[in-house]
Design an enzyme around this catalytic site. Structure first.
Site, mmCIF file in Angstrom:
data_model
loop_
_atom_site.group_PDB
_atom_site.id
_atom_site.type_symbol
_atom_site.label_atom_id
_atom_site.label_comp_id
_atom_site.label_asym_id
_atom_site.label_seq_id
_atom_site.Cartn_x
_atom_site.Cartn_y
_atom_site.Cartn_z
ATOM 1 C CB THR A 40 41.269 -30.443 -44.177
ATOM 2 O OG1 THR A 40 40.130 -30.556 -45.062
ATOM 3 C CG2 THR A 40 40.800 -30.467 -42.730
ATOM 4 C CB CYS A 44 34.548 -35.602 -48.188
ATOM 5 S SG CYS A 44 35.988 -35.270 -47.182
ATOM 6 C CB CYS A 48 33.033 -38.359 -46.102
ATOM 7 S SG CYS A 48 34.675 -38.694 -45.412
ATOM 8 N NE ARG A 51 36.475 -34.111 -35.192
ATOM 9 C CZ ARG A 51 36.785 -32.815 -35.098
ATOM 10 N NH1 ARG A 51 35.870 -31.934 -34.746
ATOM 11 N NH2 ARG A 51 38.021 -32.414 -35.332
ATOM 12 N NE ARG A 73 46.056 -33.128 -49.842
ATOM 13 C CZ ARG A 73 45.971 -32.239 -48.864
ATOM 14 N NH1 ARG A 73 46.146 -30.954 -49.122
ATOM 15 N NH2 ARG A 73 45.722 -32.623 -47.633
ATOM 16 C CB CYS A 75 38.395 -37.554 -48.639
ATOM 17 S SG CYS A 75 38.274 -38.551 -47.136
ATOM 18 C CB CYS A 78 34.674 -40.844 -48.522
ATOM 19 S SG CYS A 78 35.051 -39.160 -49.092
#
Length: 387
Positions: A40, A44, A48, A51, A73, A75, A78
């Site tokens: 992705t 995080c 977090c 999923r 990048r 999240c 969170c």
């Protein structure tokens, strides 16, 4: 956080420990590492709620900076960057406290604090203020004031107390004592001896209401079910002050506060919010309370909107704390601050009272608008009939 065995990267717990913490959403590790997900491009916190990705797509990194250097990048759910900042600021506050203890309350230079944080001086100041809501210097001042209070409450004389707390001179302390202590240091040392606080408790649409004041202005507006607990709360702060019940002396102020609860906004809002106050507050608390008093009658703002109006968008929690410590409810209308989703958050005097206050203000606002509309419509009709 529990002791862990680290891998070859000394800044990280062992990989197996990281995965277990991530898989179980263990918030104790939120400041120990971040989780970068290659599929992705997002990183995080370990806790977090999103999923969990496939293990092969996960890489553990020591902090947000390391993840962003590799192109990941943050999240938006969170907000791992906030956790990293909180950890850095916690490290800075410990340093300020330790420096005060080890070096006789010597001031901490921003350059030294920046070295501890591993950032530039300007970035250090900005991050500290975003997380804490105040500057490092204001935090150090608050620590010094706390030490002064502790010394005075122990019974030490004022001169000894002020130098042990880190004040360079008595003149500097006395020129700021009213704003910080609400009285002179000598009066505070005596637990309020010589200070006169008058109070009264009356019935209101929200139950029993205590209004307490010094000769300079209102110091307390408490709401509750019974008189005794309200009076006890007032006496707790100044156990040796001359606290006495006086309904007549406070009648005008009490009447104006009650009007804020009972009458329409066109008649009462300006007089109510302009009542004189005599409250203790930090610089940040005062800024928040001033912002609360600027919220129009019948309107609400979110904690985030208040933080943004102060130029500190990350200080929503600090704003919430300032609202929770507001000692003069109604006059400083902390009930007009709500959560981002519009729902009601904590209120010192109970959510039922907060809801009642907001409902009452909305009803009066609507009624006032209808009255203005009716008057305007009637005037126009009379004008047409006359012509």
């Amino acid at each position: 956080m529990p002791n862990v065995t680290t891998n070859r990267n000394a800044a990280l717990p062992a990989t197996a420990v990281c995965w277990r913490a991530f898989a179980s959403r263990d918030s104790r590790y939120d400041t120990a590492f971040v989780v970068a997900v290659h599929s992705t491009g997002i990183y995080c916190r370990p806790s977090c709620p999103a999923r969990r990705p496939n293990r092969k797509n996960v890489e553990f990194m020591p902090d947000a900076d390391a993840a962003e250097r590799k192109g990941f990048r943050a999240c938006r759910r969170c907000r791992p960057r906030d956790a990293s900042r909180a950890a850095i600021v916690a490290k800075m506050t410990r340093y300020i406290e330790q420096n005060a203890a080890l070096h006789d309350n010597a001031p901490v230079r921003l350059a030294a604090l920046a070295k501890v944080a591993g950032m530039t001086a300007q970035h250090t100041q900005r991050v500290f203020r975003r997380v804490m809501g105040i500057t490092p210097r204001q935090f150090a001042d608050a620590l010094r004031l706390r030490r002064l209070k502790q010394q005075l409450r122990k019974g030490d004389d004022v001169t000894t107390s002020l130098y042990q707390a880190g004040y360079g001179s008595s003149s500097r302390l006395y020129e700021r004592s009213d704003a910080q202590l609400g009285m002179t240091p000598a009066t505070y040392r005596r637990g309020g001896t010589g200070m006169t606080i008058a109070y009264t408790v009356v019935s209101s649409p929200l139950g029993r209401m205590l209004v307490g004041a010094t000769e300079r202005g209102i110091s307390a507006v408490y709401l509750g079910e019974a008189d005794a607990p309200l009076a006890a709360a007032l006496r707790a702060e100044y156990p040796l002050a001359q606290v006495h019940r006086d309904a007549n002396g406070l009648g005008k102020w009490v009447s104006e506060i009650l009007q804020q609860l009972d009458c329409g906004p066109l008649k009462t809002i300006h007089s109510a919010v302009n009542l004189p106050l005599d409250v203790q507050a930090t610089a940040f608390q005062k800024r928040v309370w001033d912002a609360l008093r600027a919220i129009p009658y019948g309107s609400t703002k979110t904690y985030r909107q208040i933080a943004n109006s102060l130029g500190q968008p990350k200080a929503t929690r600090a704003v919430a704390r300032a609202c929770a410590t507001n000692p003069v409810s109604i006059v400083v209308p902390c009930h007009r601050v709500v959560r981002q989703d519009g729902n009601l958050a904590g209120y010192r005097w109970g959510l039922a009272r907060k809801k009642a206050l907001l409902d009452n203000e909305r009803q009066h606002t609507v009624a006032s608008k209808r009255t203005v509309l009716d008057v305007t419509t009637g005037a126009r009709a009379n004008s047409r009939a006359a012509s």
